[in-house]
Design an enzyme around this catalytic site. Sequence first.
Site, PDB file in Angstrom:
ATOM      1  N   LYS A  19       0.842  -1.210   0.000  1.00  0.00           N
ATOM      2  CA  LYS A  19       0.000   0.000   0.000  1.00  0.00           C
ATOM      3  C   LYS A  19       0.878   1.262   0.000  1.00  0.00           C
ATOM      4  CE  LYS A  19      -3.727  -2.699   1.940  1.00  0.00           C
ATOM      5  NZ  LYS A  19      -4.911  -2.790   2.770  1.00  0.00           N
ATOM      6  N   HIS A 105      -8.631  -2.916  -6.292  1.00  0.00           N
ATOM      7  CA  HIS A 105      -8.543  -3.087  -4.842  1.00  0.00           C
ATOM      8  C   HIS A 105      -9.682  -2.303  -4.177  1.00  0.00           C
ATOM      9  CE1 HIS A 105      -7.143  -2.868  -0.723  1.00  0.00           C
ATOM     10  NE2 HIS A 105      -6.450  -3.956  -0.997  1.00  0.00           N
ATOM     11  N   GLU A 186     -11.906  -9.923  -1.401  1.00  0.00           N
ATOM     12  CA  GLU A 186     -11.646  -9.053  -0.262  1.00  0.00           C
ATOM     13  C   GLU A 186     -12.951  -8.661   0.395  1.00  0.00           C
ATOM     14  OE1 GLU A 186      -7.732  -6.784  -1.115  1.00  0.00           O
ATOM     15  OE2 GLU A 186      -9.514  -5.645  -1.582  1.00  0.00           O
TER      16      GLU A 186
HETATM   17  P1  PGA Z   1      -4.996  -6.460   5.284  1.00  0.00           P
HETATM   18  O1  PGA Z   1      -5.193  -5.917   3.809  1.00  0.00           O
HETATM   19  O2  PGA Z   1      -4.271  -7.770   5.176  1.00  0.00           O
HETATM   20  O3  PGA Z   1      -4.190  -5.404   5.965  1.00  0.00           O
HETATM   21  O4  PGA Z   1      -6.369  -6.602   5.837  1.00  0.00           O
HETATM   22  C1  PGA Z   1      -5.576  -6.799   2.781  1.00  0.00           C
HETATM   23  C2  PGA Z   1      -5.686  -6.030   1.514  1.00  0.00           C
HETATM   24  O5  PGA Z   1      -6.013  -4.833   1.552  1.00  0.00           O
HETATM   25  O6  PGA Z   1      -5.434  -6.593   0.426  1.00  0.00           O
END
Ligand code: PGA
Length: 278
Positions: A19, A105, A186
């Site tokens: 990110k 995403h 997700e």
């Molecule tokens: P996280 O994020 O593992 O911090 O929950 C997953 C993602 O956003 O792909």
Amino acid sequence: MGLTASRAARKFIIGGNWKANGTPESMSRLVRELNEGKLDLAAPEDVEVVCFPPFVYLSQVQRELRSEFQVGAQDLWPQPPGAWTGEIPAMMLADMGVRWAIVGHSERRELGRSGGRSWGCGETSDDVAVKARCAVDNGLRAMVCVGERLEAREAGTTFEVLDVQMGPLAGALAEADWERVVLAYEPAWAMGTGKVATPEQAEEVHAFLRQWLRDRVSEKAGDAVRIQYGGPVNQFNSKELCSKPNIDGFLVGGASLKARAFLSIINSVKEVLQPCGS
Ligand code: PGA
């Protein structure tokens, strides 16, 4: 490799989505720790690993990261290079040797509020399908994210939402294109909220997505396309998640910024998977 109709052919694939985090120094440290860490299984033979640094660190991470791990971009711009101030066209990524991109995403689909004003990209499922098409056209592989919000989960409309998100993909991609696509489920409601999707809830949605691929793309695509779980994955839940028959990988956020946790997630796959090719 063509689309092959066999469970064992779906090599486990783990993405680390870094990110918008990092400094040149912290990137170097993370990469050094990943490079020095012990892998209990062979990459990329047994498990594929792709790290997604912010655009500005792509070159650095490409240079420094262990060669068993691949490097991808967190997004792409689905137009040829030109007058698109601030954007990164897929062709540029391909030219610099990037082989993967995340598209759709949940954080890019959102149009949220923060700091008293609206932020976000508000990408639609049509936008996401165009980006997936563009990735394929430029020789990239795409991790395409889908998933429902809390309102849908609570209203019991998860599958309807996923159907709507997947529809444009079926229109944009031919059967052969799916060889270059990995789906990431997700559950947006389970990210950063303290709510946890159980492995059973994840498996139920993965099975739905696989059946959707069978019905809307082809039997072969349903068997061959890998579906990653992109809810919170860490070194404590990874083993149970990857023992589920339709979970073929993870897209890890927060835990991928900690080398020890990320390596332990990768290594946990070994205990529950039949090594590919054996
Ligand atoms: P996280 O994020 O593992 O911090 O929950 C997953 C993602 O956003 O792909």
